[in-house]
Motif scaffolding. Structure first.
Motif, mmCIF file in Angstrom:
data_model
loop_
_atom_site.group_PDB
_atom_site.id
_atom_site.type_symbol
_atom_site.label_atom_id
_atom_site.label_comp_id
_atom_site.label_asym_id
_atom_site.label_seq_id
_atom_site.Cartn_x
_atom_site.Cartn_y
_atom_site.Cartn_z
ATOM 1 N N GLU A 247 0.829 -1.211 0.000
ATOM 2 C CA GLU A 247 0.000 0.000 0.000
ATOM 3 C C GLU A 247 0.862 1.260 0.000
ATOM 4 O OE1 GLU A 247 -3.780 1.973 2.408
ATOM 5 O OE2 GLU A 247 -3.124 -0.074 2.877
ATOM 6 N N GLU A 248 1.930 1.255 0.808
ATOM 7 C CA GLU A 248 2.834 2.405 0.838
ATOM 8 C C GLU A 248 3.532 2.584 -0.505
ATOM 9 O OE1 GLU A 248 4.783 5.753 2.288
ATOM 10 O OE2 GLU A 248 3.077 4.638 3.091
ATOM 11 N N ALA A 249 3.805 1.478 -1.187
ATOM 12 C CA ALA A 249 4.466 1.536 -2.493
ATOM 13 C C ALA A 249 3.626 2.326 -3.497
ATOM 14 C CB ALA A 249 4.727 0.127 -3.018
ATOM 15 N N LEU A 250 2.313 2.205 -3.417
ATOM 16 C CA LEU A 250 1.439 2.952 -4.322
ATOM 17 C C LEU A 250 1.625 4.455 -4.127
ATOM 18 C CD1 LEU A 250 -1.955 0.993 -4.172
ATOM 19 C CD2 LEU A 250 -0.010 0.649 -5.707
ATOM 20 N N SER A 251 1.737 4.854 -2.876
ATOM 21 C CA SER A 251 1.938 6.274 -2.570
ATOM 22 C C SER A 251 3.286 6.760 -3.104
ATOM 23 C CB SER A 251 1.864 6.497 -1.052
ATOM 24 O OG SER A 251 2.083 7.843 -0.731
ATOM 25 N N ILE A 252 4.326 5.940 -2.931
ATOM 26 C CA ILE A 252 5.670 6.299 -3.419
ATOM 27 C C ILE A 252 5.666 6.411 -4.943
ATOM 28 C CG2 ILE A 252 8.075 5.519 -3.603
ATOM 29 C CD1 ILE A 252 7.672 4.127 -0.874
ATOM 30 N N MET A 253 5.024 5.455 -5.610
ATOM 31 C CA MET A 253 4.956 5.467 -7.070
ATOM 32 C C MET A 253 4.204 6.700 -7.582
ATOM 33 S SD MET A 253 4.093 1.444 -7.755
ATOM 34 C CE MET A 253 3.997 1.595 -9.546
ATOM 35 N N SER A 254 3.070 6.975 -6.970
ATOM 36 C CA SER A 254 2.250 8.098 -7.406
ATOM 37 C C SER A 254 2.979 9.424 -7.248
ATOM 38 C CB SER A 254 0.941 8.129 -6.604
ATOM 39 O OG SER A 254 0.148 9.245 -6.976
ATOM 40 N N SER A 255 3.648 9.606 -6.109
ATOM 41 C CA SER A 255 4.359 10.866 -5.863
ATOM 42 C C SER A 255 5.531 11.043 -6.822
ATOM 43 C CB SER A 255 4.864 10.921 -4.413
ATOM 44 O OG SER A 255 5.832 9.913 -4.173
ATOM 45 N N SER A 256 5.984 9.933 -7.421
ATOM 46 C CA SER A 256 7.105 9.989 -8.364
ATOM 47 C C SER A 256 6.645 10.024 -9.818
ATOM 48 C CB SER A 256 8.029 8.784 -8.144
ATOM 49 O OG SER A 256 8.478 8.730 -6.803
ATOM 50 N N GLY A 257 5.336 10.049 -10.028
ATOM 51 C CA GLY A 257 4.815 10.135 -11.385
ATOM 52 C C GLY A 257 4.678 8.815 -12.103
ATOM 53 N N TYR A 258 4.748 7.702 -11.364
ATOM 54 C CA TYR A 258 4.596 6.386 -11.985
ATOM 55 C C TYR A 258 3.143 5.922 -11.892
ATOM 56 C CZ TYR A 258 9.634 5.682 -12.460
ATOM 57 O OH TYR A 258 10.946 5.788 -12.847
ATOM 58 N N ASP A 259 2.736 5.123 -12.841
ATOM 59 C CA ASP A 259 1.387 4.582 -12.881
ATOM 60 C C ASP A 259 1.237 3.518 -11.786
ATOM 61 O OD1 ASP A 259 -1.098 3.596 -13.522
ATOM 62 O OD2 ASP A 259 -0.443 2.561 -15.344
ATOM 63 N N VAL A 260 0.358 3.759 -10.813
ATOM 64 C CA VAL A 260 0.224 2.837 -9.674
ATOM 65 C C VAL A 260 -0.303 1.468 -10.106
ATOM 66 C CG1 VAL A 260 -0.062 4.657 -7.947
ATOM 67 C CG2 VAL A 260 -2.082 3.743 -9.117
ATOM 68 N N TYR A 261 -1.020 1.413 -11.242
ATOM 69 C CA TYR A 261 -1.552 0.128 -11.700
ATOM 70 C C TYR A 261 -0.441 -0.814 -12.163
ATOM 71 C CZ TYR A 261 -6.303 1.870 -11.282
ATOM 72 O OH TYR A 261 -7.489 2.355 -10.773
ATOM 73 N N ALA A 262 0.774 -0.302 -12.252
ATOM 74 C CA ALA A 262 1.916 -1.170 -12.573
ATOM 75 C C ALA A 262 2.170 -2.158 -11.437
ATOM 76 C CB ALA A 262 3.162 -0.329 -12.823
ATOM 77 N N MET A 263 1.711 -1.826 -10.224
ATOM 78 C CA MET A 263 1.832 -2.771 -9.109
ATOM 79 C C MET A 263 1.001 -4.019 -9.392
ATOM 80 S SD MET A 263 2.987 -3.668 -6.142
ATOM 81 C CE MET A 263 3.638 -2.220 -5.274
ATOM 82 N N GLU A 264 -0.200 -3.828 -9.911
ATOM 83 C CA GLU A 264 -1.058 -4.962 -10.269
ATOM 84 C C GLU A 264 -0.395 -5.792 -11.367
ATOM 85 O OE1 GLU A 264 -5.303 -6.682 -10.572
ATOM 86 O OE2 GLU A 264 -4.523 -5.204 -9.186
#
Length: 323
Positions: A247-264
């Motif tokens: 869950e924290e990784a999604l926040s880190i990705m989003s704040s860095s401009g990465y697509d959070v759906y890449a986690m899925e």
């Protein structure tokens, strides 16, 4: 009562020697050493010195945290142990590329301060895995990088490992009893070493006590490192910690401009490539299916960000062959 120059030098030397010869940043240890020297100099009574010792012991017994420096050296010891099993992949372009992704994630997230910064290395193995140790060390296998399909997926992996570091999961996984024992041994070793230096003693019994306490400290350090390695390679973190890191990784990705759906996407890749629990990620993590289920509904609070996807695709395609 006046203190003569010699006594003053002894008192100051005791405090100074403690900081020089101990990695412990505990004012309690300074207090105990000073109390012993003050008592030896006749400045305070035996009962007062004992009262100070008992108070400091009570505080130290309750203390179960490590300083940033201690976290770093524990983590470095864990990383060194892992590197006894795996060799480092010596490809400068690949290492620079993945390290740059890590730096981007760190710069754009509320990352914890580290004693010696963050460090990333690629492990030269086809195994699919990644590790994060305390103090800012991240190790990612070439086998994992070879199977990801985008830079965003690499960012998902590294964000997950950064989340473990930022939430201090490695240190939290060390039992409180183990941490308390380490603090006690460290304090005892520091006090005895300092006393031996200040008194310039040639007494064999004193030196034996110093040696025994330092040996005990070394054993405790080794056991803490060993426990951490066992957690990372064999047991894995608790499910609670793994879900928190996702869950924290999604926040880190989003704040860095990465697509959070890449986690899925990354979890789906793991599900396809590591279906059993015999090795790698599958052995030490909850099932990818369970992790995806836990993340359902978490993505929608983040804005979809693919503004730089074209340049990322080019970077990734250029470097992918080197994995």
């Amino acid at each position: 009562m006046k203190i003569n120059l010699t006594k003053s030098i002894i008192i100051l030397s005791a405090a100074s020697a403690l900081f020089i010869y101990s990695s412990c940043e505990s004012l309690g240890d300074v207090t105990k050493v000073s109390a012993k020297v003050f008592n030896a100099a006749g400045v305070i009574s035996d009962s007062t010195a004992n009262a100070i010792d008992n108070t400091v012991d009570a505080i130290d017994t309750a203390k179960t945290s490590f300083s940033l420096e201690e976290e770093y050296y524990i983590g470095r010891g864990v990383a060194a142990s892992i590197l006894q099993k795996y060799s480092i992949y010596k490809n400068k372009d690949a290492s620079t590329y993945v390290s740059n992704i890590m730096e981007t994630l760190i710069l754009n997230s509320a990352s914890r301060e580290m004693f010696n910064g963050y460090h990333l290395a690629i492990l030269d193995t086809d195994e699919i895995n990644a590790f994060a140790t305390s103090g800012g060390h991240i190790l990612v296998t070439r086998g994992l990088l070879k199977r990801v399909e985008s830079e965003e997926q690499i960012a998902a992996v590294i964000s997950h490992e950064l989340a473990h570091i930022q939430k201090n999961h490695s240190i939290e996984s060390i039992s409180n009893d183990r941490k308390k024992n380490a603090w006690k041994a460290l304090g005892a070793a520091a006090v005895l070493t300092t006393a031996d230096i200040v008194q310039n003693s040639n007494d064999k019994n004193s030196k034996t006590k110093v040696s025994d306490n330092l040996a005990q400290l070394g054993e405790l350090y080794s056991s803490i490192v060993g426990d951490s390695v066992d957690t990372l390679i064999n047991k894995g973190y608790s499910k609670k910690f793994e879900y928190e890191a996702d869950e924290e990784a999604l926040s880190i990705m989003s704040s860095s401009g990465y697509d959070v759906y890449a986690m899925e996407e990354m979890l789906t890749m793991l599900e396809k490539n590591a279906p059993d629990k015999k090795s790698g990620f599958a052995k030490t993590h909850p099932s990818s299916k369970d992790r995806k289920e836990k993340l359902k509904g978490k993505y929608k609070k983040f804005t979809d960000k693919k503004t730089d996807s074209e340049s990322r695709i080019k970077r990734f395609e250029k470097i992918k062959a080197s994995f």
